[in-house]
Structure formats: structure tokens, C-alpha cells
Design an enzyme around this catalytic site. Sequence first.
Site, short mmCIF file in Angstrom:
data_model
loop_
_atom_site.label_atom_id
_atom_site.label_comp_id
_atom_site.label_asym_id
_atom_site.label_seq_id
_atom_site.Cartn_x
_atom_site.Cartn_y
_atom_site.Cartn_z
N ASP A 52 36.01 10.25 41.81
CA ASP A 52 35.02 9.33 42.39
C ASP A 52 33.67 10.04 42.50
O ASP A 52 33.59 11.27 42.37
CB ASP A 52 35.52 8.89 43.77
CG ASP A 52 34.67 7.78 44.39
OD1 ASP A 52 34.04 7.03 43.62
OD2 ASP A 52 34.68 7.66 45.63
N GLU B 253 28.98 10.10 39.24
CA GLU B 253 27.84 9.63 38.41
C GLU B 253 26.89 10.75 38.04
O GLU B 253 26.31 10.68 36.96
CB GLU B 253 27.10 8.51 39.14
CG GLU B 253 27.89 7.21 39.23
CD GLU B 253 29.12 7.29 40.15
OE1 GLU B 253 29.08 8.07 41.10
OE2 GLU B 253 30.10 6.60 39.87
N ASP C 209 32.83 -0.48 43.26
CA ASP C 209 32.83 -1.19 44.54
C ASP C 209 32.43 -2.64 44.41
O ASP C 209 31.31 -3.05 44.71
CB ASP C 209 31.92 -0.45 45.53
CG ASP C 209 32.42 0.96 45.80
OD1 ASP C 209 33.59 1.24 45.47
OD2 ASP C 209 31.64 1.77 46.33
O1 MIG Z 1 30.85 6.51 49.21
O2 MIG Z 1 36.08 7.48 48.82
O3 MIG Z 1 34.16 3.54 44.76
O4 MIG Z 1 36.73 3.31 45.79
O5 MIG Z 1 37.16 4.13 48.44
C1 MIG Z 1 32.01 5.79 48.91
C2 MIG Z 1 35.57 6.35 49.46
C3 MIG Z 1 33.00 6.66 48.21
C4 MIG Z 1 33.55 4.98 46.56
C5 MIG Z 1 34.65 4.45 45.72
C6 MIG Z 1 35.69 3.79 46.58
C7 MIG Z 1 36.22 4.79 47.59
C8 MIG Z 1 35.07 5.33 48.43
N1 MIG Z 1 34.06 5.92 47.55
#
Ligand code: MIG
Length: 832
Positions: A427, A430, A502
Amino acid sequence: MSLLPSFPAAMFATAVALLPRFSPIGGPEPLGPEPLQGAYEFIGVMETFERTDRGVELRCAPGVGVRIRFLSPAAFRVTVDRPGREEALLEHALVEREPEPVAFDLVEEAERLLLRTGAIDVAIDRAPCRIAVFDRDGAVISEDDPGMGIGWDGNEVRNWKSIADNERFYGLGEKTGDLDRRGREWVMWNSDTPGYGNETDPLYASVPFFIGVREGRAYGIYFNNAHRTTFNMGAGNHRYYSFAAEGGPLDYFFLYGPDVPAVVEAYTELTGRPPMPPRWALGYQQSRWSYTPAAEVLRIARTFREKEIPADVIYLDIHYMDDYRVFTWHAERFPDPEALLEELEAIGFKAVVIIDPGVKEEPGYRIADEGLDGDHFVRYPDGEVYVGSVWPGRSYFPDFSRPETRAWWGGHLAELADQGVDGIWNDMNEPAVWGKAFPLEVVMDDGGRSSGMKKMHNLYGSLMSQAAWEAARRHRPGERPFVLTRAAFAGIQRYAAVWTGDNVASWEHLELGIRMMLGMGLSGLPFVGTDVGGFIGTPSPELFARWIQVGAFSPLFRAHTVHGSSPQEPWAFGEIVEDVSREAIELRYRMLPTLYTLFREAHRTGHPILRPLFWHHPDDSLAYDRRWQHQFFFGETLLVAPVTREGARLQEVYLPEGEWLDLGAETIHAGGRTVVVEAPLERIPMFLKAGGILVLGEPVQHTGELEDRAAADRVLTVEAFPISGDGVFILYEDDGVSFDHEEGEYRLTRFEVARSGGSIRFVREVEHDGHDIASRHLDLRLHAVETAPREVVIDDRVVTADDAEGYDYDPDLDLLTVRFREAGALQVITIR
Ligand code: MIG
């Protein structure tokens, strides 16, 4: 016009004759190599050319090198070298491979060069230098805009191509909006965009590849550049489409079809195809931000078993860590991770944990210390280690472009695997930081080139996923890795599945999520899914029910929701929705043999698993219509028309040409028109095409049961719709775990059904027998059989309704079920 004297007289004449063609629209000045103030410079007249073994090398004004190299008779690469710039071509997304030699003729005409391969003609106008592609019949497939062609402005490079009135565009990876990308400008810049909407762009992933469809001919363009790129697909103009990069070379691949599947095959030959996933990753996956503490994780997992709702995977989101320090466990919430993971395993659950790239800046924290010692973190150009803020607070960011850093990171992932973690969820890659502006001047190693984030930003998520993939391959060579990523670049399909980030618990998002999955499938990413139920907000019970029905067909089937939201498990919305969810998930598990076979097809050809209607009906204009873009094919013969509107209990469905069996109602519809079918909450409108065969397995509680179950109890169900003509389905099976299939350890079983006159013939034939499977019961369900059979013959035996291996006929449903056991390599059932 300083260069005029330097080129041959004949060409001079030609060039002058053609000058008006490259004037700006309505402008008096012909475009030359001298730049207008603050505007683009355009490539000019061809000065020299040279044949090479793979194509031609041109020199065009002003001192620009253009290389055209064939990869196959229908595919070539165009690379532009601007004077004074030596720019490395991007290697990251491309599969290393020595292309076959390609035979072509080079025809020198007065006004152009013609490169003929037999599949296409590539014409290069001399004055100015413009590229056009024609098919064998001389029809234009694609052509540079005659006035502008290729140009640049400072670091920016751009290619303009003419747009035809009826040209449509597909692909570009993870995008919202219409599946047809025409009329908008799209940007590739991986971005953390929580709660994005139908107009938001860019999103998390960058795939600078699109498919153009012009007069029924399809081609693809992969723009091999990871910088921020822009695709103007006829936005704000009626003349051209263009693709541009803010830096790096103009380097693109042109891939002629002639149809869309052929383009996707060519693109995935170039950028790679997905490996076979572990079978468990195709089961139902349950996530939330966050299941915590350990007891809650177990409670959720056990509830699935108690309620007999099948599931394979549970996710741990960021709360499992100690203050968001990567590669740690929270001491109070998860005091004994091994014990937790063992208990999960005992009840058939795999565990996937989230991994964020940010490493907490903290002396004494082992990962931070090792990272600094090993020079694993990205730096500013002056050498200072970059620090940005994200979940752990002030954080360092690994340089995943370095093999050493990937190996170091991978070593820690391997420790997690040793503790019992089964998959990795990448996660925030990017990479995202608070403030949403990862500094562009930060550099990464990039094979010793020291490339800045302008080039590396869009690659970061893919490189991080590559690290996870490589680690798993090294550490557990006998097991297929499972990696899920949010950020991605072209080629990610070799390493990871991608989810659409999201999204929002809204009806609009249910529909746009389907379009996103379809668009990603056309962009070489078959293994995709949305957060079922929606991430932000809480779905109504009805919305959750309809979403989980779509999820049942999503290649990645995962429910997930944001921190602090209401419970979003299948039982959280009352009994009715619990039952609807169980049914949808059971359907998913029953479809696994077919889904697994589709993954095999994706692995071998790059074909998507979910396909827009036009994939199989390219000549049907309604198959492209926005109105029907929530409908899709699951494989070749099953058309799914999920309900995506609140309150709808009747569903209008567009059925392309042909005959269709409504699998819920057992009714037959003629296609080429819309029909209205009943769609109560529990029903997913599904239609099997004439000749279609669907192979279903048993409704197990998790995929591990498939191995445990006594062979004698195993049942395969074959649903066939032999209304006329023939149908074939080749079932693929292997151990679901290892890479032994690469050594031929798999089984292919051909199922064939043919109907002529009053008789139906069904053949089961093992085509490749490299994997042992104990013989199973087969329930062959033949639909649309209007009269009771006079005789049913299994191989040479005439059977009756009373035999264990025999048949049943249901006159109300026009359904004939023949029961037999798999035996030997060839079985023939004849029905008269
Ligand atoms: O700033 O890890 O897209 O699936 O639950 C949010 C917490 C960070 C973004 C991800 C989401 C995840 C969440 N993350």
C-alpha cells in the site's frame, strides 16, 4: 530554412510541394525547424535513411534520429533521439527477449519510404517525416497528424496522430469514466486519491498503453515512458489524439491486431503475462482497516466457518504493526503472531499483511538502522537521505530500484513468511506521503543512472512489488507468491494483482468499479478487484448484496472497508443479505474450475478474465455502448449482467447476436436485442451463450478442502447449452500451489458438446495428462432439451434413469442430467 541547401534536389522539390501540408491550421508560416517562441518544435524533412536488420534509421531535420524496428510482422517500435540528448530507454516494463527476425521489403518512393512486412505497410513520408500504418488492403490503421507528427518543447516530447471520426480508444489501465477513453485527456501519475470519483484522474496506477479501434481494425500503442505522461484522446479538439511525456525519450510500440484480443496478446508479450496465482487467492478474501487485536481476527475467521460462508483469506491492515513500524508486530494487540497465524491456518485461512514502504526514522529501530547502513534509502541529489511523513511519522523510503535493496527488503518479508504470513499487500507505494508531494528532485539508483523521481515515481510501486515477488520466489521456490499492490506501472501483471484503491460505498462506484476492472483487463492486468461494499462509507444492505454478487466474478474477490466504519462482513447486514452473500460466495467457489482455467488463459495469452461485450462481439455497435458497460463476459460464453441500480428487481439486459440461456430462469432468449428479466435481490442475471460449457466444482468452505476431501466424494458439474452447433471448453487443472505446471504437470480435459437433429453427443477427452486427479463424479447438465431422451448411451452402455450411472430428465426445466464417473482418457455420451 538553413538546412534546405543540404538535401538533394529531388527531395527539395518534394518538400516544397508539400510545405502547405505542414502549416499550422490557418497559419501563414510553414513549420520549420526553427521554434516559434514558447511553442513546440516539430520534426521536419527526412535527410537520410539507412536500412537496418530490423527496420530503418532515419535522420530528420533538425538532426533528429528516428529508429523504426520491427518486433514481428505486425508490430514495431519507434524511438526518437533528439540532438544533444542521450536518453536511456526504459527497460523496466519490458520482458527481456530476443525477437524473431522479421522479413520486410523497403520500397523507396519519391515522397515516402514503404516498409512492407506482409502484415502491414509502414509508410514514412519524407517531407516532412511522418509515419502511417496501412493494412494489407491499403486501409489506414493509424497515421501521424500530417502537420505536427512528432514534436517537443523543452523536455516535453509529444506525438500527434490523426483521429478518425469513429475511432474509439480503450485501455490506459486504471481509469474511471467511459470505457471508451475518447474525448478526455488522461494523465499517468500514480496518486493516492481516496474517495475518487468518476472524473478523477490520475489514480494509483499508470499503464501508458491504449487500444485504438478504427473501422473494425484494432491497434495498440504502448508509450514506453514512465515520466508523467498525458494522453489527449481528442479532448478539446477534433483533429488528433496525442501522447506526451514531461521528460525522457519518445519511445513507443505500435501493435497491430487486427482485433482487440490480438492487440492485448501483443502488448502482454511485450510487458509480460501474469503468473498462475495460488489457488487460494481466487477464494473469497475478507479485509478491513483493521481487524485488531488477534482475538478479533480469529473471531472473524471463525464466524465464517460457523456460518458456513466460504472464505480463504483474512487481511491484517496497519494496526498489526508496532506504531506503524514496518516488519514489527504490536506487542499488546498481536503478542504471538505465530500462534495466531497457526490457528488461522488450522481453520483454513491464509493471512495477508499490509506493507507500506515508509520506514520510521528512529535510531535503534532495526529496519531504519539497517537501511541507513546498507544505503537502502532514497536521497536528495546532495546526498542527504530523504525523510517524508506518513503513517509511522517521519520516514525513510527504500530505493527499490537497487537489487541489493530489494534483496534486503525481501529478507524481512521472508521472516514474515516464516512466521506464517501467506501474502503481501503493498500500500501507499505511489509513493504517498502526507502533503501529497513526494519531492521530484529525490533520486533513485536506477541501475547506476541516478534517476530522479520525475522518472522513477510511476515505477516505485512496481519495483516494490517486484521486491516482494522476488523474495517469495527465492524463499519459497515451491509456492506461487501472492502480492497485491495499489500503485503500479505497465508490466505489474508479472508480479502482483492490483486493486482499485479507496473507492466509495455508493451505487455509482459499484458501476464504475466494473468499468475500471474491464479497462484494466484490456490493459494487460487481468488480476484486479474493487473493495467489495466500498471502502469509504457504509453500504446499504442492498448495495452490499449487489456488490458481493459482482465480487463473485471479480478476479480478485476481496471485501474491505475504512477505519472506523460499521462492520462490513457478509453477516453484518441482516439475515437476508447474509444468505445472498453466502450464495454469491458459494457460486464463486463452484466456479473455481472455470475461473482457474481463465487464469491459465490469462497466463498464456494475457486475455482478461472479465471482458467487455465487444471483446467477443466486435461488430455489434451496441456492444460498445456506455449503457451496457456494466455487463461483461466471464470468459468466453458466460455473460453477466449484474444489477447495479438501487431498488431494481427487473433488469434490462442487452444480449448480443445469438441464443442465450438465462441460467436463473432456464429460459432461452434470442439476442441482438434487449430483454427484461426478473432480478430479485438474490439473483445475478447470467446468460450462457449457445454452445457454452461451464465447469463447476463443489461448494467448499475454502480451497484447502479441495485437497482434503475424499476423492470418492468429488463432483464436477458440467453445464452445457447445446441448442445448436458445437461447443468446446478445455478445463485446466494443476496442484494450485507450485510451479510444476511449467514442467507439464497439469491436466487438460476437453469437453465438447454437439447437437444435430434429435441427438446430442458429449465428449470428455483428456488432452494432456501431466497431473494426477482421482476420478470424480460428473454431473452433465444439458439445458434446452425439450423432450425426454429415447436412449442415453455412456460409451457403449445404454443406461436408464435408475442406474447409478444414468440420467434424470426434468420436463419442466427441459433439463437432462447425465451422471457418470470420469474414467480413462475418452468418454462419449450419446443422447437420442
Ligand atoms: O492512508 O492502511 O488504500 O486499503 O486500508 C490510508 C490503511 C492507508 C490506504 C489503502 C486502504 C488501507 C489504508 N491505506
